[in-house]
Design a protein around this motif. Structure first.
Motif, mmCIF file in Angstrom:
data_model
loop_
_atom_site.group_PDB
_atom_site.id
_atom_site.type_symbol
_atom_site.label_atom_id
_atom_site.label_comp_id
_atom_site.label_asym_id
_atom_site.label_seq_id
_atom_site.Cartn_x
_atom_site.Cartn_y
_atom_site.Cartn_z
ATOM 1 N N GLY A 182 0.858 -1.343 0.099
ATOM 2 C CA GLY A 182 0.510 0.175 0.068
ATOM 3 C C GLY A 182 0.643 0.982 0.540
ATOM 4 N N ILE A 183 0.304 2.225 -1.054
ATOM 5 C CA ILE A 183 1.389 3.717 -1.425
ATOM 6 C C ILE A 183 0.613 4.457 -1.070
ATOM 7 C CG2 ILE A 183 2.887 4.862 -2.231
ATOM 8 C CD1 ILE A 183 2.096 1.167 -3.343
ATOM 9 N N LEU A 184 1.321 5.946 0.021
ATOM 10 C CA LEU A 184 0.288 6.969 0.051
ATOM 11 C C LEU A 184 0.594 8.174 -1.076
ATOM 12 C CD1 LEU A 184 0.725 5.755 3.380
ATOM 13 C CD2 LEU A 184 -1.404 7.040 3.641
ATOM 14 N N PHE A 185 0.241 8.855 -0.946
ATOM 15 C CA PHE A 185 0.383 9.954 -2.233
ATOM 16 C C PHE A 185 -0.288 11.235 -1.270
ATOM 17 C CE2 PHE A 185 1.215 7.063 -5.064
ATOM 18 C CZ PHE A 185 2.611 7.742 -5.707
ATOM 19 N N SER A 186 -0.246 12.516 -1.510
ATOM 20 C CA SER A 186 -0.847 13.503 -1.109
ATOM 21 C C SER A 186 -0.150 14.993 -1.723
ATOM 22 C CB SER A 186 -0.707 14.049 0.180
ATOM 23 O OG SER A 186 0.640 14.249 1.311
ATOM 24 N N ASP A 187 -1.330 16.092 -2.108
ATOM 25 C CA ASP A 187 -0.580 16.890 -2.546
ATOM 26 C C ASP A 187 -1.700 18.200 -1.553
ATOM 27 O OD1 ASP A 187 -3.092 17.404 -3.635
ATOM 28 O OD2 ASP A 187 -1.691 16.604 -5.596
ATOM 29 N N GLN A 188 -1.406 19.532 -1.442
ATOM 30 C CA GLN A 188 -2.384 20.197 -1.018
ATOM 31 C C GLN A 188 -3.253 20.569 -1.294
ATOM 32 O OE1 GLN A 188 -1.669 24.629 -2.673
ATOM 33 N NE2 GLN A 188 -0.266 24.533 -0.804
ATOM 34 N N GLU A 189 -4.031 19.023 -2.499
ATOM 35 C CA GLU A 189 -6.129 19.410 -2.223
ATOM 36 C C GLU A 189 -6.332 17.522 -2.632
ATOM 37 O OE1 GLU A 189 -6.490 20.847 -6.342
ATOM 38 O OE2 GLU A 189 -6.094 22.272 -6.181
ATOM 39 N N GLU A 190 -4.880 16.515 -2.333
ATOM 40 C CA GLU A 190 -5.870 15.129 -2.781
ATOM 41 C C GLU A 190 -5.396 14.878 -1.589
ATOM 42 O OE1 GLU A 190 -7.931 15.183 -6.987
ATOM 43 O OE2 GLU A 190 -6.096 14.853 -6.888
ATOM 44 N N VAL A 191 -5.412 14.045 -1.454
ATOM 45 C CA VAL A 191 -5.023 11.748 -0.532
ATOM 46 C C VAL A 191 -4.886 11.218 -1.281
ATOM 47 C CG1 VAL A 191 -4.763 10.677 1.770
ATOM 48 C CG2 VAL A 191 -4.609 13.021 1.658
ATOM 49 N N TRP A 192 -4.347 9.576 -1.674
ATOM 50 C CA TRP A 192 -4.542 9.231 -2.505
ATOM 51 C C TRP A 192 -3.850 8.024 -1.562
ATOM 52 C CZ3 TRP A 192 -7.586 7.812 -6.872
ATOM 53 C CH2 TRP A 192 -7.221 9.391 -7.955
ATOM 54 N N TYR A 193 -4.452 6.697 -1.851
ATOM 55 C CA TYR A 193 -4.199 5.476 -1.586
ATOM 56 C C TYR A 193 -3.914 4.213 -2.122
ATOM 57 C CZ TYR A 193 -3.102 1.423 1.630
ATOM 58 O OH TYR A 193 -2.501 0.615 1.734
ATOM 59 N N MET A 194 -2.754 4.102 -2.928
ATOM 60 C CA MET A 194 -2.574 2.841 -3.679
ATOM 61 C C MET A 194 -3.182 1.448 -2.909
ATOM 62 S SD MET A 194 0.245 3.425 -6.693
ATOM 63 C CE MET A 194 -0.227 1.902 -7.930
ATOM 64 N N GLU A 195 -3.186 0.801 -3.269
ATOM 65 C CA GLU A 195 -2.402 -1.004 -3.343
ATOM 66 C C GLU A 195 -2.255 -1.791 -4.971
ATOM 67 O OE1 GLU A 195 -4.884 -1.562 0.800
ATOM 68 O OE2 GLU A 195 -6.518 -2.145 -1.059
ATOM 69 N N THR A 196 -1.009 -2.436 -4.238
ATOM 70 C CA THR A 196 -0.930 -3.594 -5.513
ATOM 71 C C THR A 196 -1.004 -4.922 -5.110
ATOM 72 O OG1 THR A 196 1.416 -3.825 -4.707
ATOM 73 C CG2 THR A 196 1.182 -1.733 -6.495
ATOM 74 N N ALA A 197 -1.119 -5.960 -6.133
ATOM 75 C CA ALA A 197 -1.383 -7.193 -5.459
ATOM 76 C C ALA A 197 -1.525 -7.692 -6.877
ATOM 77 C CB ALA A 197 -3.041 -7.141 -5.857
ATOM 78 N N GLY A 198 -0.673 -8.887 -6.193
ATOM 79 C CA GLY A 198 -0.121 -9.892 -7.642
ATOM 80 C C GLY A 198 0.653 -9.293 -7.958
ATOM 81 N N GLY A 199 1.497 -9.800 -9.139
ATOM 82 C CA GLY A 199 2.494 -9.470 -9.561
ATOM 83 C C GLY A 199 2.749 -7.728 -10.874
ATOM 84 N N HIS A 200 1.460 -6.698 -11.280
ATOM 85 C CA HIS A 200 1.151 -6.127 -12.316
ATOM 86 C C HIS A 200 -0.229 -5.419 -11.627
ATOM 87 C CE1 HIS A 200 4.077 -9.338 -13.707
ATOM 88 N NE2 HIS A 200 4.622 -8.166 -13.974
ATOM 89 N N GLN A 201 -1.346 -5.822 -11.071
ATOM 90 C CA GLN A 201 -2.011 -5.096 -10.179
ATOM 91 C C GLN A 201 -2.379 -4.038 -9.480
ATOM 92 O OE1 GLN A 201 -4.410 -6.267 -12.756
ATOM 93 N NE2 GLN A 201 -2.759 -8.407 -13.178
ATOM 94 N N TRP A 202 -2.974 -3.357 -9.694
ATOM 95 C CA TRP A 202 -3.122 -1.896 -8.564
ATOM 96 C C TRP A 202 -4.540 -1.011 -9.223
ATOM 97 C CZ3 TRP A 202 -3.171 2.845 -11.000
ATOM 98 C CH2 TRP A 202 -3.326 3.291 -11.921
ATOM 99 N N VAL A 203 -4.545 -0.908 -7.733
ATOM 100 C CA VAL A 203 -6.104 0.022 -7.641
ATOM 101 C C VAL A 203 -5.735 1.329 -6.527
ATOM 102 C CG1 VAL A 203 -7.233 -1.872 -8.337
ATOM 103 C CG2 VAL A 203 -7.198 -0.995 -5.937
ATOM 104 N N ALA A 204 -6.009 2.648 -6.799
ATOM 105 C CA ALA A 204 -5.812 3.574 -6.240
ATOM 106 C C ALA A 204 -7.259 4.192 -5.417
ATOM 107 C CB ALA A 204 -4.953 4.433 -6.508
ATOM 108 N N GLN A 205 -7.557 4.730 -4.600
ATOM 109 C CA GLN A 205 -8.918 5.348 -4.292
ATOM 110 C C GLN A 205 -8.690 6.741 -3.328
ATOM 111 O OE1 GLN A 205 -11.599 3.206 -2.098
ATOM 112 N NE2 GLN A 205 -13.348 5.075 -1.324
#
Length: 458
Positions: free
Chosen positions: A141-164
């Motif tokens: 699980g990886i977190l990103f943020s800037d002045q306006e947004e926060v995103w949480y990203m998750e990888t699965a398996g060797g190549h799959q990913w989603v973020a919300q």
């Protein structure tokens, strides 16, 4: 906004070993004529790097032998990144998309991503493309943020990913498990994902409930180990921010996203990261039964190397509005020292330390006080907490003072001022913890099991 001052906040504890120092550094903005290549000393992962890299803060390992593990930082473009929260993909999914042994992993993600992104959304897209191209050797699980947004990203398996995207009025608490739930593929503002992830799931019959697309239930483990290792920590974070909601600490249905019952302060985030279930029967140093006290894995524990909070304040330039809060060692027994994102160098003591104790290391200063307290916990915990409270007040006073000075500082003097802030604020914290350690060592001399109360007149 969910926060009291409108800041975006991402935060995490980095847990590995009980004696494994971290450093704190700033990488300068660089422009190269020739193509650069990144190669991992951990698993051999290799990729070309852009010729221009932005300035960013980071907390690398004391040794490069097992990889860089830069873990967290804020870049000059106003983006914060924290990587990673380790998680696990179920065997069913791995049967169709196994992990890639020499793919991108935790130790490389910040280094090959943070210098090259100018928004949180871009960070998700950039890292997602790397995962698709090179594969990954672990689930994260990886977190990103800037002045306006926060995103949480998750990888699965060797190549799959989603973020919300975390809604502006909400928060998420995540432990070592896949956490994102329903994916709304029609909501491009709130979700990002690998373009063919739906086809991958459908073609391989991976969805236990095809009427929905619940990432956690399709790709995660959701097994009994979660009930003592993961779900209690999510429960604790939600208990702190929503004490009015009654839930079970072993529930597998704790929501990924909640709205807090009050506006969130930095101190709330610090409390969550420092928690060992205080006020519940599950506190390892509390009043519960022996089985209760050791039933669940605490959030804060001796294996924490560093704990960080990456705050980006609204309506301020990133140099001043970005604050990298850093607690070395065990969060529950350390303090969060704030560093402005615009600093160009970090204090000398944050560049020293190895796996053997030394006096020149910021990590070991805070760790020493922690170890001494643990040796005689009931005698020394009050002293530790008194010092923490004193230092936290001093830190807040100095932080506010430097913020005011920075706002009226001339551009050509700002770097020097922010470097000075880092030196002075971290210096006062280090000095107080050195004094605490000296006091605890002295008092420990009377607590030997060989102590004998004798008549001093003899």
């Amino acid at each position: 906004m969910a926060t009291a001052d409108g800041s975006t906040i991402i935060a995490r504890n980095e847990d590995a070993k009980s004696a494994w120092p971290k450093y704190f550094t700033v990488h300068p903005h660089e422009e190269h004529d020739d193509q650069l290549t990144f190669k991992s000393t951990d698993n051999g992962f290799t990729m070309p790097l852009p010729k221009i890299s932005g300035k960013y803060t980071a907390t690398p390992e004391w040794t490069k032998e097992f990889g860089l593990f830069e873990e967290d930082g804020i870049n000059e473009f106003g983006v914060a990144m924290s990587a990673t929260e380790s998680a696990y993909t179920n065997e069913r999914v791995l049967g169709f998309d196994p992990l890639v042994e020499d793919g991108i992993g935790e130790e490389a993600m910040v280094t090959v991503t943070l210098p090259y992104i100018n928004s949180a959304r871009m960070g998700v897209k950039y890292l997602g493309e790397l995962v698709e191209r090179y594969g990954t050797n672990e689930t994260n699980g990886i977190l990103f943020s800037d002045q306006e947004e926060v995103w949480y990203m998750e990888t699965a398996g060797g190549h799959q990913w989603v973020a919300q995207r975390i809604p502006d009025d909400s928060y998420a608490v995540v432990s070592n498990q896949l956490s994102i739930e329903e994916i709304d593929f029609s909501d491009e503002d709130s979700f990002m994902y690998k373009a063919d992830i739906q086809e991958f799931v459908e073609n391989n019959h991976l969805n236990p409930n095809p009427a929905t697309f619940n990432f956690r239930k399709i790709f995660g483990l959701n097994d009994l180990s979660d009930e003592y290792y993961n779900t209690p920590r999510v429960w604790e974070g939600q208990r702190i921010l929503n004490p009015e909601i009654k839930q079970s600490p072993v529930s597998h249905e704790l929501p990924f996203i909640r709205k807090a019952s009050r506006l969130i302060q930095i101190e709330d985030v610090q409390r969550i990261l420092s928690s060992h279930y205080e006020g519940t029967p599950y506190n390892p140093v509390g009043t519960g039964s022996e089985s209760e006290k050791h039933r669940f894995r605490p959030i804060s524990l001796p294996a924490t190397q560093e704990s960080h909070i990456l705050q980006i304040k609204p309506d301020l330039p990133i140099e001043i509005g970005g604050i990298h809060w850093l607690a070395m060692g065990v969060a529950a027994q350390s303090v969060y020292v704030p560093f402005f994102a615009g600093l160009t160098q970090t204090p000398e003591m944050y560049h020293h330390g190895s796996k053997t104790y030394s006096t020149d290391s910021a990590y070991w200063v805070f760790k020493l006080a922690s170890v001494l307290t643990d040796g005689h916990y009931e005698h020394f915990i009050k002293d530790l907490n008194t010092t923490r409270s004193k230092v936290n007040i001093q830190i807040q006073n100095k932080l506010h003072e430097y913020q005011k000075r920075a706002l009226v500082s001339k551009d050509d003097q700002l770097d020097q001022l922010l470097n000075q802030a880092g030196e002075e604020i971290s210096g006062l914290a280090i000095k107080e913890f050195q004094s605490l350690a000296a006091n605890l060592i002295t008092r420990s001399t009377d607590l030997s099991p060989l102590f004998y109360q004798h008549n001093e007149e003899l």
